[in-house]
Design an enzyme around this catalytic site. Structure first.
Site, mmCIF file in Angstrom:
data_model
loop_
_atom_site.group_PDB
_atom_site.id
_atom_site.type_symbol
_atom_site.label_atom_id
_atom_site.label_comp_id
_atom_site.label_asym_id
_atom_site.label_seq_id
_atom_site.Cartn_x
_atom_site.Cartn_y
_atom_site.Cartn_z
ATOM 1 N N GLY A 104 5.840 -49.458 3.981
ATOM 2 C CA GLY A 104 5.079 -49.056 5.165
ATOM 3 C C GLY A 104 3.998 -50.062 5.508
ATOM 4 O O GLY A 104 3.821 -50.436 6.678
ATOM 5 N N LYS A 144 17.572 -47.003 11.835
ATOM 6 C CA LYS A 144 17.886 -47.774 10.622
ATOM 7 C C LYS A 144 17.732 -46.825 9.436
ATOM 8 O O LYS A 144 16.635 -46.615 8.922
ATOM 9 C CB LYS A 144 16.905 -48.949 10.538
ATOM 10 C CG LYS A 144 17.316 -50.057 9.597
ATOM 11 C CD LYS A 144 17.475 -49.590 8.228
ATOM 12 C CE LYS A 144 16.694 -50.106 7.122
ATOM 13 N NZ LYS A 144 17.302 -49.584 5.844
ATOM 14 N N GLU A 165 4.770 -42.442 7.427
ATOM 15 C CA GLU A 165 4.563 -41.381 6.435
ATOM 16 C C GLU A 165 5.069 -41.924 5.106
ATOM 17 O O GLU A 165 6.237 -42.310 4.996
ATOM 18 C CB GLU A 165 5.281 -40.090 6.838
ATOM 19 C CG GLU A 165 4.689 -39.429 8.084
ATOM 20 C CD GLU A 165 3.190 -39.149 8.008
ATOM 21 O OE1 GLU A 165 2.678 -38.943 6.893
ATOM 22 O OE2 GLU A 165 2.524 -39.161 9.054
ATOM 23 N N GLY A 176 8.819 -43.596 4.158
ATOM 24 C CA GLY A 176 9.285 -44.305 2.964
ATOM 25 C C GLY A 176 8.095 -44.628 2.076
ATOM 26 O O GLY A 176 7.052 -43.962 2.135
ATOM 27 N N SER A 177 8.236 -45.674 1.292
ATOM 28 C CA SER A 177 7.198 -46.001 0.311
ATOM 29 C C SER A 177 5.979 -46.633 0.989
ATOM 30 O O SER A 177 6.093 -47.235 2.073
ATOM 31 C CB SER A 177 7.766 -46.980 -0.722
ATOM 32 O OG SER A 177 8.137 -48.177 -0.068
ATOM 33 N N GLN A 227 16.303 -45.858 -9.320
ATOM 34 C CA GLN A 227 15.463 -44.675 -9.544
ATOM 35 C C GLN A 227 15.464 -44.295 -11.022
ATOM 36 O O GLN A 227 14.439 -43.927 -11.593
ATOM 37 C CB GLN A 227 16.007 -43.500 -8.717
ATOM 38 C CG GLN A 227 15.649 -43.559 -7.254
ATOM 39 C CD GLN A 227 14.185 -43.280 -7.048
ATOM 40 O OE1 GLN A 227 13.422 -44.177 -6.716
ATOM 41 N NE2 GLN A 227 13.755 -42.054 -7.295
ATOM 42 N N GLU A 242 2.904 -43.588 -7.978
ATOM 43 C CA GLU A 242 4.019 -42.730 -7.585
ATOM 44 C C GLU A 242 5.249 -43.123 -8.391
ATOM 45 O O GLU A 242 5.630 -44.297 -8.414
ATOM 46 C CB GLU A 242 4.332 -42.868 -6.087
ATOM 47 C CG GLU A 242 5.439 -41.921 -5.660
ATOM 48 C CD GLU A 242 5.854 -42.047 -4.203
ATOM 49 O OE1 GLU A 242 6.095 -43.184 -3.742
ATOM 50 O OE2 GLU A 242 5.952 -41.008 -3.527
ATOM 51 N N CYS A 270 8.733 -36.506 -1.447
ATOM 52 C CA CYS A 270 7.435 -37.167 -1.228
ATOM 53 C C CYS A 270 6.300 -36.224 -1.558
ATOM 54 O O CYS A 270 5.242 -36.653 -2.009
ATOM 55 C CB CYS A 270 7.316 -37.643 0.208
ATOM 56 S SG CYS A 270 7.566 -36.327 1.407
HETATM 57 P P1 NAD Z 1 11.605 -47.370 0.826
HETATM 58 O O1 NAD Z 1 10.237 -47.636 1.334
HETATM 59 O O2 NAD Z 1 12.150 -48.262 -0.203
HETATM 60 O O3 NAD Z 1 12.648 -47.411 2.035
HETATM 61 C C1 NAD Z 1 12.493 -46.618 3.203
HETATM 62 C C2 NAD Z 1 13.211 -47.288 4.348
HETATM 63 O O4 NAD Z 1 12.531 -48.509 4.674
HETATM 64 C C3 NAD Z 1 14.644 -47.689 4.034
HETATM 65 O O5 NAD Z 1 15.419 -47.536 5.193
HETATM 66 C C4 NAD Z 1 14.510 -49.147 3.634
HETATM 67 O O6 NAD Z 1 15.682 -49.888 3.813
HETATM 68 C C5 NAD Z 1 13.415 -49.611 4.561
HETATM 69 N N1 NAD Z 1 12.606 -50.710 4.050
HETATM 70 C C6 NAD Z 1 12.307 -51.010 2.755
HETATM 71 N N2 NAD Z 1 11.474 -52.058 2.697
HETATM 72 C C7 NAD Z 1 11.227 -52.437 3.974
HETATM 73 C C8 NAD Z 1 10.427 -53.449 4.586
HETATM 74 N N3 NAD Z 1 9.719 -54.311 3.850
HETATM 75 N N4 NAD Z 1 10.408 -53.549 5.934
HETATM 76 C C9 NAD Z 1 11.114 -52.672 6.686
HETATM 77 N N5 NAD Z 1 11.888 -51.694 6.182
HETATM 78 C C10 NAD Z 1 11.943 -51.564 4.837
HETATM 79 O O7 NAD Z 1 11.620 -45.849 0.348
HETATM 80 P P2 NAD Z 1 12.842 -45.020 -0.290
HETATM 81 O O8 NAD Z 1 13.091 -45.484 -1.672
HETATM 82 O O9 NAD Z 1 13.982 -44.974 0.669
HETATM 83 O O10 NAD Z 1 12.202 -43.562 -0.324
HETATM 84 C C11 NAD Z 1 11.275 -43.156 -1.292
HETATM 85 C C12 NAD Z 1 9.856 -43.303 -0.768
HETATM 86 O O11 NAD Z 1 9.720 -42.616 0.465
HETATM 87 C C13 NAD Z 1 8.832 -42.683 -1.692
HETATM 88 O O12 NAD Z 1 7.703 -43.515 -1.751
HETATM 89 C C14 NAD Z 1 8.481 -41.363 -1.007
HETATM 90 O O13 NAD Z 1 7.216 -40.847 -1.298
HETATM 91 C C15 NAD Z 1 8.586 -41.762 0.422
HETATM 92 N N6 NAD Z 1 8.811 -40.602 1.282
HETATM 93 C C16 NAD Z 1 7.769 -40.178 2.040
HETATM 94 C C17 NAD Z 1 7.919 -39.063 2.835
HETATM 95 C C18 NAD Z 1 6.786 -38.567 3.685
HETATM 96 O O14 NAD Z 1 7.036 -37.828 4.622
HETATM 97 N N7 NAD Z 1 5.551 -38.940 3.392
HETATM 98 C C19 NAD Z 1 9.148 -38.379 2.873
HETATM 99 C C20 NAD Z 1 10.194 -38.866 2.088
HETATM 100 C C21 NAD Z 1 10.025 -39.981 1.292
#
Ligand code: NAD
Length: 478
Positions: A227, A170, A243, A222-223, A324, A378, A277
């Site tokens: 997470g 996904k 992560e 992701g965020s 953003q 963040e 990130c």
């Molecule tokens: P996001 O959390 O909004 O989305 C990430 C993914 O999760 C997307 O595919 C999204 O559709 C899905 N998603 C969103 N909410 C969800 C939920 N409630 N249940 C299940 N899936 C869900 O993050 P983003 O805007 O795509 O990316 C930016 C974030 O990712 C920042 O917080 C950044 O720090 C983090 N990030 C972390 C790392 C790492 O390795 N630690 C690397 C890259 C990005």
């Protein structure tokens, strides 16, 4: 038009809904249209992979390795096209996109070897043979963000497939085109249709995947907010690797070379337009060098050339989405309201070439209070907060004064101080005289505190492939 891949068939969402993705440097340009899937599509994808991946699990490890190697070669063949698409879809500069496009096949080659490294142990016993054996977990869900739409998924799909799992992937709704390219390469290389599904869409799709009990393991980047929600849905008996976000500091000690320190800060803060990130969002400068460092960072930030990623000489692209951009502008308002001093940036650049894109100037605040939102939350945009430290101990305390613990850097020629910092800072990655961003593909990756579940490292190391295998202890009597 991108499509979902379910049971080997490219198709739209059962709902018929789609989402358009436009170029963030010029939003008049349509880059991709992809299904806006729902829980019904997730159900179909998990069913297909639950039944279909068994053949892949039983494929010899040599064959699985060969398939990943072939996928890497296909991505290398298409490198230039992929880099241009990555610029158009995500907004990176060509140099940033090229790095990612090169890293992704290298990752797949690295993980190909994991197929052959899923070893076990034997245990001396008075009653026959006792050994451990590792096998695939089953169905793995991979949920990924948009900021590295090839590299991050390759770090999840690569080891998952190498270990014989089926994957429901996904990707971020922001980058459906690059997600499709990665899946196309894996399919063309020989991953069987039953072992891999792709479901485009937003949070609803990720949430449905996390809830589905047929999914044995969820790997997410992701965020922290998303997470945490996934973690709740996965529960205690299934695997979950998260992560998440960061608020990464660079500590600059009194003896630092300030030009070098400024270069390290600016690269970490404004590379990928601040959307990494591991990006630098806090500078903790020793009192004695604070003002001079701030002046040099501001000078370098103001010299960065903004623009569309393919244009000559561009060093910083747009933000990836309108959200953003709005969030970044909102944190400028928050910083000003909190009494921080805006030293540069703080707004979109002027000029016709920026008019249709999500551009924002590199932004530097000083006199940021340690407890303020600007110092703690963040932002994930090109906004840097300067804080002062009166001593080494205070610098370490400020660096650790965060809910996050992803990456932290120190700039100093004093190796003893650097190692002391590495020992005391609560971050999963520690950089000495290097930006908070950037890491080796063959080293463990993962944060501490609210940046990660911390149970399995990503990318490399002893626990990386453990996430994608289950271990049994077998007792054999003759
Ligand atoms: P996001 O959390 O909004 O989305 C990430 C993914 O999760 C997307 O595919 C999204 O559709 C899905 N998603 C969103 N909410 C969800 C939920 N409630 N249940 C299940 N899936 C869900 O993050 P983003 O805007 O795509 O990316 C930016 C974030 O990712 C920042 O917080 C950044 O720090 C983090 N990030 C972390 C790392 C790492 O390795 N630690 C690397 C890259 C990005």
């Amino acid at each position: 038009m991108s499509a979902n891949l379910i049971g080997g068939e490219w198709r739209g969402s059962a709902s018929g809904r789609v989402r358009d993705r436009h170029n963030p440097a010029d939003t008049r340009q349509l880059v991709a249209t992809a299904p806006d899937s729902t829980a019904a599509d997730v159900d179909a994808a998990v069913s297909a992979v639950a039944d279909g991946h068994v053949e892949w699990s039983r494929t010899s490890p040599q064959r699985r390795a060969e398939v990943l190697d072939t996928a890497a070669a296909l991505l290398e063949r298409d490198q230039e096209k992929l880099a241009a698409e990555l610029v158009a879809e995500e907004g990176k500069t060509l140099a940033e996109a090229t790095m990612e496009v090169r890293r992704t096949p290298a990752n797949l080659r690295f993980y190909a070897g994991e197929a052959l490294r899923a070893t076990g142990s034997t245990y001396p016993s008075e009653s026959g043979l006792v050994y451990t054996a590792r096998s695939a977990v089953g169905v793995v869900a991979a949920i990924t963000p948009w900021n590295f739409p090839l590299n991050i998924p390759s770090r999840k799909l690569g080891p998952a497939l190498a270990c014989g799992n089926g994957v429901v992937y996904k990707p971020s709704e922001v980058t459906p085109l690059l997600a499709t390219r990665l899946v196309e390469a894996l399919l063309e290389a020989g991953v069987p249709a039953g072992a891999l599904a792709l479901v485009h869409g937003g949070a609803e799709v990720g949430a449905a995947l996390a809830r589905d009990r047929r999914v044995a393991a969820v790997t997410f980047t992701g965020s922290t907010a998303a997470g945490n929600s996934i973690h709740g849905a996965v529960g205690a008996s299934r695997r979950c690797q998260l992560e998440m976000g960061g608020k990464n500091p660079v500590v600059v000690l009194p003896d630092a070379d300030l030009d070098r320190a400024a270069a390290i800060v600016v690269r970490g803060a404004f590379g990928l337009s601040g959307q990494a990130c591991t990006g630098t969002s806090r500078v903790i400068a020793a009192d004695t060098v604070h003002d001079e460092l701030l002046a040099r960072v501001v000078r370098r930030a103001e010299a960065l050339r903004l623009g569309e990623g393919l244009a000559d000489g561009v060093e910083m692209g747009p933000l990836a989405t309108a959200q953003q951009l709005a969030k970044t502008a909102e944190y400028v308002r928050i910083g000003l309201a909190e009494g921080a001093v805006l030293r540069t940036g703080g707004q979109a650049p002027d000029g016709a070439r920026y008019e249709h894109g999500h551009f924002f100037l590199p932004t530097v605040f000083s006199e940021v209070a340690a407890g303020s939102r600007l110092a703690r939350e963040e932002i994930f945009g090109p906004v840097l907060a300067f804080l002062r430290a009166g001593s080494f101990d205070e610098a370490v305390r400020l660096a650790n004064d965060s809910d996050y613990g992803l990456s932290a850097a120190v700039v100093t020629p004093d190796l003893g101080a650097a190692l002391d910092f590495a020992d005391r800072v609560r971050a999963g990655l520690v950089k000495v005289n290097q930006p908070t961003t950037g890491m080796a593909m063959n080293a463990p990756f993962g944060g501490l505190k609210e940046s990660s579940t911390q149970t399995f490292k990503e990318q490399a190391g002893e626990t990386m492939s453990r996430f994608y295998t289950v271990e049994k202890t077998v007792y054999v009597a003759s």
